[in-house]
Design a protein around this motif. Structure first.
Motif, short mmCIF file in Angstrom:
data_model
loop_
_atom_site.label_atom_id
_atom_site.label_comp_id
_atom_site.label_asym_id
_atom_site.label_seq_id
_atom_site.Cartn_x
_atom_site.Cartn_y
_atom_site.Cartn_z
N THR A 49 0.85 -1.18 0.00
CA THR A 49 0.00 0.00 0.00
C THR A 49 0.88 1.23 0.00
OG1 THR A 49 -1.72 -1.16 1.24
CG2 THR A 49 -1.85 1.24 1.20
N PHE A 50 0.57 2.14 -0.90
CA PHE A 50 1.22 3.44 -0.95
C PHE A 50 0.30 4.47 -0.31
CE2 PHE A 50 3.20 1.43 -4.63
CZ PHE A 50 4.50 1.92 -4.59
N PHE A 51 0.87 5.37 0.49
CA PHE A 51 0.17 6.54 1.00
C PHE A 51 0.93 7.75 0.46
CE2 PHE A 51 -0.76 3.24 4.09
CZ PHE A 51 -2.13 3.37 4.23
N GLU A 52 0.24 8.54 -0.34
CA GLU A 52 0.88 9.68 -1.01
C GLU A 52 0.14 10.97 -0.66
OE1 GLU A 52 1.09 9.09 -5.26
OE2 GLU A 52 0.96 6.92 -5.00
N ARG A 53 0.91 12.02 -0.44
CA ARG A 53 0.34 13.36 -0.27
C ARG A 53 1.05 14.29 -1.25
NH1 ARG A 53 -3.01 14.51 3.98
NH2 ARG A 53 -3.12 12.93 5.58
N TRP A 54 0.24 15.04 -1.97
CA TRP A 54 0.75 15.97 -2.98
C TRP A 54 0.20 17.35 -2.71
CZ3 TRP A 54 4.35 14.31 -6.38
CH2 TRP A 54 4.55 12.95 -6.46
N GLU A 55 0.96 18.38 -3.10
CA GLU A 55 0.52 19.76 -2.90
C GLU A 55 -0.79 20.05 -3.63
OE1 GLU A 55 3.63 22.40 -4.12
OE2 GLU A 55 4.79 22.05 -2.30
N SER A 56 -0.99 19.38 -4.76
CA SER A 56 -2.18 19.63 -5.57
C SER A 56 -2.46 18.43 -6.47
CB SER A 56 -1.97 20.87 -6.44
OG SER A 56 -0.95 20.62 -7.40
N ALA A 57 -3.67 18.42 -6.99
CA ALA A 57 -4.03 17.37 -7.95
C ALA A 57 -3.17 17.49 -9.20
CB ALA A 57 -5.50 17.46 -8.31
N THR A 58 -2.80 18.71 -9.55
CA THR A 58 -1.95 18.94 -10.73
C THR A 58 -0.58 18.30 -10.52
OG1 THR A 58 -3.11 20.99 -11.20
CG2 THR A 58 -0.93 20.73 -12.19
N ALA A 59 -0.01 18.44 -9.32
CA ALA A 59 1.30 17.84 -9.02
C ALA A 59 1.21 16.32 -9.09
CB ALA A 59 1.79 18.29 -7.65
N TRP A 60 0.11 15.76 -8.58
CA TRP A 60 -0.06 14.31 -8.62
C TRP A 60 -0.19 13.82 -10.06
CZ3 TRP A 60 -4.68 11.39 -9.75
CH2 TRP A 60 -4.49 10.01 -9.62
N ARG A 61 -0.99 14.52 -10.86
CA ARG A 61 -1.15 14.11 -12.27
C ARG A 61 0.19 14.19 -13.01
NH1 ARG A 61 -6.26 16.36 -11.45
NH2 ARG A 61 -5.66 18.43 -12.14
N ALA A 62 0.98 15.21 -12.72
CA ALA A 62 2.30 15.33 -13.36
C ALA A 62 3.18 14.14 -12.96
CB ALA A 62 2.96 16.64 -12.98
N HIS A 63 3.11 13.75 -11.71
CA HIS A 63 3.84 12.58 -11.24
C HIS A 63 3.41 11.33 -12.00
CE1 HIS A 63 5.06 9.27 -8.65
NE2 HIS A 63 3.79 9.00 -8.42
N MET A 64 2.11 11.16 -12.17
CA MET A 64 1.58 9.97 -12.84
C MET A 64 1.99 9.90 -14.31
SD MET A 64 0.24 8.15 -10.56
CE MET A 64 -0.58 6.90 -11.56
#
Length: 92
Positions: A49-64
């Motif tokens: 299981t991964f638990f991830e926290r990102w500053e924004s949805a945009t940052a998470w999408r860029a990561h993906m």
């Protein structure tokens, strides 16, 4: 918060987790990453299981769409038998 669970295909547990550890290291350096943690089930060593926290949805999408995820998919994507992802928001 992102919660992602992956189950390794039988016989690929060690290879998947090794690749995921590399993914964690690279992801923690990504812009907007607040935390990126990987846990392995005590009862089922092929379940992580991964638990991830990102500053924004945009940052998470860029990561993906970024290099770390792309490299993981190329080197160890075949190791995953099951995968689920939940995008969550805190209410209390």
């Amino acid at each position: 918060m992102i919660i992602a669970r992956a189950r390794a295909r039988q016989g690929f547990e060690e290879q998947m987790i090794t690749a995921q550890k590399t993914l964690v290291t690279l992801s923690r350096e990504a812009p907007g990453c607040l935390s990126y943690e990987l846990f392995v089930s005590v009862q089922d060593p092929g379940l992580v299981t991964f638990f991830e926290r990102w500053e924004s949805a945009t940052a998470w999408r860029a990561h993906m769409q970024g290099d770390a995820i792309r490299a993981f998919r190329q080197t160890a994507g075949h190791c995953i038998g099951e995968f689920e992802l939940d995008e969550m928001h805190q209410v209390a």
